[in-house]
Design a protein around this motif. Structure first.
Motif, short mmCIF file in Angstrom:
data_model
loop_
_atom_site.label_atom_id
_atom_site.label_comp_id
_atom_site.label_asym_id
_atom_site.label_seq_id
_atom_site.Cartn_x
_atom_site.Cartn_y
_atom_site.Cartn_z
N ALA B 77 0.83 -1.20 0.00
CA ALA B 77 0.00 0.00 0.00
C ALA B 77 0.87 1.25 0.00
CB ALA B 77 -0.93 -0.01 1.20
N PHE B 80 2.35 1.78 -3.35
CA PHE B 80 1.36 2.37 -4.23
C PHE B 80 1.23 3.86 -3.97
CE2 PHE B 80 -2.96 4.04 -3.86
CZ PHE B 80 -3.19 4.29 -5.21
N HIS B 81 1.11 4.19 -2.72
CA HIS B 81 0.88 5.60 -2.40
C HIS B 81 1.98 6.47 -2.95
CE1 HIS B 81 1.45 9.23 0.07
NE2 HIS B 81 0.12 9.31 -0.03
N MET B 84 2.02 6.63 -6.74
CA MET B 84 0.93 7.49 -7.18
C MET B 84 1.28 8.94 -6.92
SD MET B 84 -2.94 7.79 -5.80
CE MET B 84 -2.28 8.63 -4.39
N SER B 120 -0.89 2.46 -11.49
CA SER B 120 -0.88 2.35 -10.02
C SER B 120 -2.30 2.34 -9.48
CB SER B 120 -0.05 3.49 -9.42
OG SER B 120 -0.69 4.73 -9.65
N PHE B 123 -3.82 -1.01 -10.09
CA PHE B 123 -3.30 -1.95 -9.11
C PHE B 123 -3.98 -1.75 -7.77
CE2 PHE B 123 -0.57 -2.54 -5.46
CZ PHE B 123 -0.33 -3.89 -5.54
N HIS B 124 -4.12 -0.48 -7.42
CA HIS B 124 -4.70 -0.14 -6.12
C HIS B 124 -6.12 -0.66 -6.01
CE1 HIS B 124 -5.68 2.07 -2.53
NE2 HIS B 124 -6.62 2.76 -3.17
N HIS B 127 -5.87 -4.31 -5.51
CA HIS B 127 -5.30 -4.58 -4.20
C HIS B 127 -6.31 -4.27 -3.11
CE1 HIS B 127 -2.34 -3.53 -0.86
NE2 HIS B 127 -2.06 -4.81 -1.15
#
Lengths: 896, 280, 168, 337
Positions: B77, B80-81, B84, B120, B123-124, B127
């Motif tokens: 996570a 990802f953050h 992003m 992303s 994916f998020h 996820h």
């Protein structure tokens, strides 16, 4: 008027010259004709005093701007002009709803219908009807109108769709971008433009077609709601198969695709079977706009119940009925003024629809003068185009170069309004130019949402030379035959036959024939002046990156019609007024053909005044000034008129001095007694005619005259001795003019840039009546043909259907540096036996010969197989040469 | 300010949208900064009531099983953050620096960052759907009691009612705004890939009508400038002293047990250990 | 120079033009081209508008002896300059200028819409090169388009014109 | 509704007599003001009614903007010096023949009599979609109409296209870049001198303009250093018609020869990108090599690296190669005949 007068008047043939069998035709000699002189309009032109349509001014004149359609095809749903009309200084609006109902076909002989048949009208045409289309030198082109005769599909069982409605000056269903929707009159153009900016028009978009072949794709939109292909005066929808279109997408023309028009002669299968060599190719020619330097501006006002319009038109007499119809008045209510016309090239044959706009606006404004200045961009949209071709050609040859068969398929980009028919004309001309014993033409006239097609100088004739000549040249190279020799071998001669027939025509039907033809003489003379044999050494000669090539080609086109009128008045002041109904579009024929009357009647040229350009002055019926027909038609008509004048002169002398008319003749002073002295001066003869009245002063005129001539005669009766006549001379066959063109080019193989080093044109024009003007026609037409090959084009964005080449630097007419600094010309000067003067037209044949010669010279320099489309842009050559001789450009795409 | 959107005449003479007015960029930028000032000022007087330390002590005693550090954001996570964030900042800089006068060839960087952002986010979504507690960040009617309670706490009243779960309500509202704006810019941005030369798709600038394209560009622009304000606010909160523990958790992944109990409702967010197993 | 409201470079509408040797007082809009002034304000319609976009040459006039496209010159920019149009070429007694005379003798041009521009371009060019070769002449008057494409005859006439002008 | 052409909208006209006055007017009117020198580009925009400036500043009365003077072996050319003057000036012809040749080949004699060198280099793109007034990127819109699968783009860019594929149409611009010219720009009371390379900008930097000139800026002079005076020069323009045509591609090259080898070079092609496209790789690679066929071939390949053709303009790649080869070989070609 500074020509040398010859002391002795030569014998004038009083009937068409018919050389005895076996006798070689001989050049005719005249006192005036054939000698250079200064046309009487030239000083006005060179001092700026000559008034063209936009040069007229009047008190209180207001200005028009047009709103062009932004879309290539749409329907106008609503027009809200309230904000525009509320502006101070805005005077009025004109929309399609303000136009009168469709006019009847104009003129006693419907000009359009008579002249619209493709060259080489098949047999079956009523005898004695006016000759087929023709276009004028310096302003050529036949009028465009539905052409139901040749080239149309054979009758089919299916019900015939209704004929397409005609084109109007303003429309509620624009069918091409830029088509005028409404007009606004205001104190200034700027204000009118501001007003139009405030008009809200709601459109319903309709489908459109730019590239004709895209319109053949299954499921593709049609250019008109009635269909995509013109068939005669109607339309239908024709789509090719997916397999056909797959070929198009692969850059190959689908030769077995559906055609709506088929014309044949002989048996092509047999012809190709006999051939030792077959050459075929896909080919494409571009659409080009006419771009006369003077746009179709017009200025109108109403005075004393008559509508006065200053216009730019090619053929004044033939414009009257058309304009009267567009304005919705009687011809006698119209005063049409066009003393000078800044070129037309076929785009202004009977004026143009837009002439009605200022006239109708002026009517709305109680006769207030209205000027409509047409800008160059507007001219590019509404000023007409020559239709482009996409297609294929195949020709068979014997080892000796003799052509055995020709097969061709031509898709014509006809524009949105009507079948233009250039493609069928090209095919018919090919049967004349190459005398092929077997030929087939298949074609389609596809509606495109691009500017309307019309005749452009040598309509179909230019394209014919561009289409077929390079194939002949390739064959000659493959067969190892001299280029001049192969053309001599296949050239028409004498009263050569030509023409194609619709399928299922009964065998034995007679073909068309020409009245005279001296192509071989043109080729021989041209080869001599050009130095063909010596220049062969230049063929393929390489210097650095430059390669030279030489080429020869021929051109042919109609060169004369019959049956028009002449009118002159010998005044008591001794001057001879010669009235001409034809326009003054730069060919000088308005004056050149007037000289025939002076020639025949022996009136000194200094005593003559030519009257033209204003219908209020009383003008006789004329040919359309197009299709190279003027010179032939009006030398004949004015020959008849001159003979009429002379006959009346001698009759008056016989009445006054005894004896028979045959005992009298004329000389520079007036009427003489043969073997005796002067009996009547010109002035005295005029006075006597007025006293005698009747036929002598125009009170009585022959019934056979056209109504327009009769009206002119009535206006001038009693003013002097009137000579007036219709051309009733016989003619067997159709009159065609021919050209040979010779060119040498130099190609830079690294950049593809090419230039023309030499050009020689030799004309079969019959008797030369004005050498300076003839030179101008041979070269002017030639350069227009060169422009077609070199640079001119019309470009459209296919997604929006929008014209991109709205500027001259986009559509590229040739400049003074795009041609050799010196050009040469000659004429074979062998008279046409069906014209007592012996003259034929030449404005159109000159175009194709030059275009073909240059194309052939290019291929001679760089090889066959490279040039498949016109204009030949540098990259077409350069890329192909860089690519081992394989063209890299798109072979079939149109409007790029 | 002029018009908020710019119009043009299409080749067929129709009025079509082309862009938002770049004035809106300045509006968003100034709006973001004004919010920052206003919020900063407000915070000087804020009575925000967090859990009493005595209560926290008690809870901590009750939950001996809790690890010292509670995992707030797993590695994936966090990755990802930051990916992003990187792509978003690149997008904003490449989009708006030229407007403020720093001119450079920005388009290529912009669409590349856009692809990164799109990837992303995709994916998020996957996820979050399959691994994370998808609804933990969502906002819905059930959040009204929390909203009421938090408002009371904001004026210094120790109101009953639910405490935030894993994400405070403001956080979740922010996320919602980002979802809306983000998906809008992504969808419009992907369409625009057919307009520019990327080599990734077969270009077709005429895929949509002139007017639809106009709307596409305006939506992209509106959401894009919206992000200016949103990002300012986000960075601002991330840097506020009382929120730094959250920011740190986005770097290191965990918060302390005490922070966990101070700010969250353990019943609504069951803490995980760093290993990922449920604890307590 | 017009100086209204005291602002540098400001322009007055009522100006005096030196046209064909005459001082003409005329009210000229700020956005008015010389071609429009000549044609619509001064009645000199010999200057033709073929394209109005500097790509045909029909509007060529001389401004201080230099050939310019009158369609692409603001009238206000030629204040104080000597403007010569086709109407000002012949002598007051009607005697044609040598270039005009050469055209008349050679029966140059066809529709002649381009003729005034060509004549003025030639007059201007011959002032800078009185004895050109045919190629130089062609370059010198290449800024004029003839759609009748009577270029060969035009060059013939203008070469004669060069001789006549030198002799004159 | 649809565009109405050929009726210029009204504007306020200023005809300052000095640079100072001109700058004052520009300063007062900012983006409302339109600077006009020869007007050969201006009139198109105004007559097409696409641009409707409130104020037009005609530089025709500013004498100090005209003239060519020696500057330490180089030249300083006033921005409103006409192309005819540049083409015929003995100093230009002697020191920088490629500039004289480039100026002589622009458009037509009358346009050269009126068009200025400053105007020629700062003229706007001639893309026919842009010039039709369509709302493309360059006009502030969101599309390039010339770079669509169906567009007709024979005259467009093969290098450095960034959304917009318009090209710089100037003939003198590549010549000036090949001479390392500098451009003097005044604004208010400030003056800056911009090297040719930075003066011209591509769409990536600013898609709405071809040069760095902003409203309020006034290009006053062009300075050409002595660097390339009297060196080997080459200029060639390929076009459809011999008059009134913009280049499909043109090339300007200056080469400094040290004996038989090239010691330094500038090579610039135009008509291929939104800015005069300088062939850096070629310039570097031909240093120290003779002007022969081998060098030419090598340079030609380098010149077109990175070229991206559109549907109708792939020919520009071999054309650039051919022109680069010729520039290196230095063969005299028909330039103006």
């Amino acid at each position: 008027m500074a020509e040398q007068q010859k002391p002795v008047a030569p014998a004038i043939p009083v009937a068409p010259t018919k050389p005895a069998p076996g006798e070689a035709p001989k050049k005719l000699e005249f006192r005036l004709l054939g000698h250079n002189y200064t046309t009487p309009d030239l000083v006005a032109k060179v001092t700026g005093k000559a008034k063209y349509a936009e040069d007229f001014r009047a008190e209180g004149m207001v200005f028009i701007k047009l709103m062009p359609s932004p879309r290539p095809h749409a329907r106008v749903i609503s027009i809200d002009a309230s904000a525009a009309l509320a502006m101070p200084g805005v005077h009025g609006i004109l929309t399609a709803k303000d136009l009168p109902a469709p006019p009847p076909p104009p003129g006693p002989v419907p000009a359009a219908a008579a002249a619209a048949r493709p060259a080489g009208t098949p047999p079956g045409t009523p005898a004695g009807s006016p000759a087929p289309q023709a276009a004028a030198p310096g302003g050529g082109g036949a009028p465009a109108a539905p052409a139901p005769a040749a080239g149309a599909a054979p009758p089919v069982a299916a019900p015939t769709p209704p004929p397409m409605p005609p084109e109007f000056a303003l429309t509620d269903e624009p069918v091409y971008e830029g088509e005028p929707i409404l007009a606004i009159a205001a104190d200034s153009e700027e204000l009118a433009a501001e007003a139009i900016d405030r008009i809200v028009v709601e459109f319903e978009a309709l489908p459109f077609v730019i590239d004709p072949l895209e319109g053949m794709r299954p499921g593709s939109p049609d250019g008109r709601t009635q269909g995509n292909v013109f068939v005669g005066p109607s339309m239908k929808t024709v789509k090719w198969t997916a397999a056909d279109m797959a070929m198009v997408d692969a850059g190959k023309f689908p030769v077995n695709a559906e055609a709506t028009e088929t014309l044949t002669y002989g048996d092509i299968e047999k012809g190709f079977a006999e051939a030792d060599l077959i050459v075929e190719r896909d080919s494409q020619q571009q659409t080009t706009s006419h771009q006369p330097l003077e746009s179709r501006s017009a200025m109108a006002y109403w005075q004393n119940g008559k509508c006065h319009i200053n216009v730019s038109t090619q053929s004044l007499a033939r414009t009257v009925a058309a304009v009267a119809g567009w304005v919705g008045i009687k011809p006698e209510e119209l005063v049409l003024i066009s003393e000078y016309t800044g070129g037309g090239f076929g785009s202004k044959i009977p004026g143009s629809q837009s002439i009605a706009i200022p006239a109708l606006m002026s009517k709305k404004l109680n006769g207030r003068p209205v000027m409509m200045r047409i800008s160059r961009a507007e001219e590019t949209y509404i000023g007409r185009v020559r239709p482009g071709y996409q297609g294929w050609v195949k020709m068979g040859f014997k080892k000796d170069g003799r052509i055995t068969a020709v097969d061709t398929f031509i898709v014509e980009a006809s524009g949105p309004y009507r079948r233009q028919g250039d493609h069928a004309t090209s095919a018919n001309l090919a049967t004349l130019q190459f005398q092929a014993p077997n030929m087939r033409f298949r074609g389609l006239s596809v509606a495109t949402n691009t500017p309307p097609g019309t005749s452009q100088r040598a309509p179909g004739g230019l394209q014919s030379s561009v289409w077929f000549e390079p194939v002949v040249a390739e064959a000659a190279r493959k067969l190892g035959i001299d280029q001049v020799a192969i053309r001599r071998l296949n050239a028409p001669e004498g009263t050569a036959q030509f023409g194609l027939n619709p399928p299922n025509t009964p065998p034995g039907r007679p073909r068309n024939k020409v009245t005279s033809c001296f192509v071989k003489e043109c080729l021989d003379k041209g080869a001599e002046i050009f130095g063909w044999e010596a220049r062969k050494a230049n063929s393929g000669k390489r210097t650095g990156s430059k390669v030279r090539g030489i080429g020869v080609a021929t051109g042919a086109y109609t060169a004369g019609s019959i049956g028009v009128d002449g009118l002159c008045v010998l005044r008591p002041d001794g001057k001879l007024e010669i009235h001409q109904g034809i326009g003054n579009l730069g060919t000088h024929s308005v004056v050149d053909t007037a000289r025939v009357i002076a020639e025949i009647a022996n009136v000194p040229w200094e005593n003559c005044e030519v009257v033209w350009g204003n219908t209020a002055k009383g003008l006789p019926w004329s040919s359309i000034q197009a299709g190279s027909q003027t010179t032939y038609a009006h030398t004949r008509a004015n020959y008849a008129t001159g003979m009429d004048l002379k006959k009346k002169l001698t009759e008056i002398a016989a009445k006054d001095f005894g004896g028979t008319p045959e005992q009298y003749d004329t000389n520079a002073q007036g009427v003489i007694r043969k073997g005796g002295g002067l009996r009547l001066t010109w002035a005295k003869a005029a006075e006597r005619a007025i006293a005698l009245g009747g036929i002598y002063d125009g009170t009585e005129v022959p019934k056979e005259l056209n109504a327009m001539t009769k009206a002119a005669a009535a206006a001038h009766k009693g003013r002097g001795l009137m000579g007036v006549a219709r051309d009733n001379l016989p003619r067997d066959g159709q009159t065609y003019g021919f050209m040979s063109g010779f060119a040498e080019v130099e190609v830079d193989v690294e950049t593809g840039v090419w230039r023309i080093l030499e050009y020689v044109g030799v004309a079969d024009v019959g008797t030369v009546i004005h050498p300076n003007s003839l030179g101008g026609q041979i070269h002017g037409g030639g350069i227009q043909g060169i422009g077609h090959v070199r640079s001119q084009k019309l470009v459209y964005d296919p997604h929006y259907g929008a014209g991109l080449s709205t500027r001259l630097h986009h559509n590229k007419p040739p400049t003074i540096l795009d041609i050799p600094h010196t050009l040469k010309w000659a004429a074979v000067e062998l008279p046409d036996p069906t014209n007592p003067i012996g003259a034929k037209g030449i404005g159109e044949p000159s175009v194709g010969a030059a275009a073909g010669a240059v194309l052939n010279a290019l291929a001679d320099a760089i090889g066959d197989g490279i040039i498949r489309r016109t204009p030949v842009q540098p990259e077409h050559i350069m890329e192909a040469l860089a690519n081992g001789g394989k063209p890299a450009y798109e072979p079939l795409t149109a409007f790029i | 300010m002029g018009n908020l959107v710019s119009w043009a005449r299409s080749p067929w003479g129709d009025s079509v949208l082309t862009h938002i007015s770049w004035d809106l960029f300045w509006a968003s930028l100034i709006g973001g900064l004004l919010f920052l000032v206003a919020h900063g000022g407000y915070m000087l007087f804020s009575q925000h009531h967090k859990r009493d330390s005595s209560e926290v002590d008690r809870m901590e005693a009750d939950r001996k099983g809790l690890p010292a550090n509670v995992l707030r954001h797993g590695f994936v996570a966090r990755m990802f953050h930051w990916v992003m964030a990187f792509s978003m900042l690149t997008l904003l800089l490449t989009a708006f620096l030229p407007i403020v006068g720093v001119q450079f060839a920005w388009v290529q960087w912009h669409w590349m960052a856009g692809i990164l952002l799109t990837a992303s986010i995709m994916f998020h979504i996957v996820h979050a759907t399959f691994v994370l507690d998808f609804w933990s960040i969502w906002v819905g009617p059930k959040d009204i009691p929390e909203f009421k309670a938090e408002m009371m706490r904001e004026v210094g009243i120790d109101a009953p009612g639910p405490k935030p779960g894993k994400y405070p309500l403001g956080n979740r509202l922010y996320h919602l705004a980002v979802v809306v704006a983000g998906l809008s810019v992504i969808v419009t941005g992907i369409l625009m890939m057919w307009r520019v030369r990327t080599g990734l798709v077969e270009r077709n600038p005429y895929m949509l009508t002139d007017s639809t394209w106009g709307i596409t560009y305006v939506v992209h622009g509106l959401m894009g400038v919206g992000f200016v304000g949103l990002v300012i606010a986000h960075i601002y909160f991330a840097l506020r002293p009382e929120k730094l523990w959250v920011t740190k958790s986005m770097i290191f992944g965990t918060i302390t047990r005490r922070q966990y109990l101070e700010h969250h409702d353990p019943d609504r967010w069951v803490a995980e250990s760093k290993s990922g197993s449920n604890v307590g | 120079m017009g100086q209204n409201d005291g602002m540098a470079g400001a322009v007055e509408r009522l100006i005096t033009l030196d046209v064909n040797g005459q001082q003409r007082r005329v009210d000229v809009l700020k956005n008015e081209t010389l071609a429009m002034t000549l044609r619509y304000k001064l009645g000199l319609t010999g200057t033709k508008l073929g394209c109005d976009r500097a790509e045909c040459g029909a509007c060529t006039v001389l401004v201080d002896d230099v050939p310019r496209y009158a369609c692409s010159v603001l009238t206000h920019s030629v204040r104080g300059k000597k403007i010569q149009s086709i109407e000002g070429l012949a002598a007051p007694d009607g005697t044609l200028h040598p270039v005009q005379q050469a055209v008349v003798e050679g029966q140059g041009f066809q529709c002649a819409f381009c003729m005034p521009g060509f004549v003025m371009a030639t007059v201007g060019f011959l002032k800078t090169n009185p004895a050109p070769t045919r190629a130089q002449l062609a370059h010198g008057i290449s800024g004029n388009l003839c759609r009748c494409a009577d270029y060969n005859k035009i060059l013939d006439c203008m070469m004669v014109a060069a001789d006549k002008s030198r002799g004159a | 509704m649809p565009p109405i052409r050929d009726a210029m909208s009204a504007f306020e006209l200023f005809q300052p007599a000095s640079v100072g006055d001109a700058l004052g007017i520009l300063d007062r009117h900012g983006a409302d003001a339109w600077v006009m020198a020869g007007g050969m580009d201006t009139f198109d925009w105004l007559k097409d009614r696409i641009k409707k400036p409130k104020v037009v500043v005609d530089l025709g009365m500013v004498d100090e903007l005209r003239g060519i003077k020696d500057a330490a072996g180089g030249l300083e050319i006033g921005a409103t010096t006409t192309l005819t003057t540049v083409a015929n000036n003995p100093l230009v012809k002697e020191r920088f023949p490629l500039l004289a040749e480039a100026a002589l080949i622009v458009a037509s004699p009358q346009i050269r009599n009126q068009g200025t060198v400053g105007g020629n280099i700062s003229q706007d793109a001639r893309c026919w979609y842009y010039r039709a007034g369509w709302p493309c990127y360059r006009a502030g819109g969101n599309i390039c109409y010339a770079d669509t699968p169906t567009a007709v783009n024979r005259e467009h860019a093969i290098f450095n296209a960034d959304r917009c594929v318009a090209v710089n149409p100037s003939d003198t611009a590549p010549a000036l870049v090949a001479l390392d010219a500098e451009f003097v720009i005044k604004r208010g009371s400030a003056e800056r001198v911009v090297p040719a390379r930075e003066f011209f900008i591509g769409p990536g930097i600013d898609i709405t303009r071809l040069t760095v000139l902003q409203p309020g800026d006034l290009l006053t002079a062009i300075r050409i250093p002595a660097t390339w005076a009297g060196k080997a020069h080459y200029f060639e323009k390929v076009r459809d018609r011999m008059v009134w045509d913009f280049a499909l591609v043109n090339i300007a090259a200056s080469l400094n020869m040290s004996g038989a080898t090239i010691s330094d070079a500038r090579m610039v092609v135009n008509g291929v990108a939104a800015e005069p496209y300088r062939l850096d790789a070629v310039e570097a690679a031909i240093k120290g090599r003779p002007r022969d066929k081998a060098t030419a071939e090598m340079a030609a390949d380098l010149a077109v690296q990175g070229a991206v053709p559109l549907r109708h303009n792939a020919y520009k790649i071999p054309l650039v190669k051919a022109l680069v080869k010729r520039a290196i070989r230095g063969e005299a070609e028909w330039a103006t005949s």
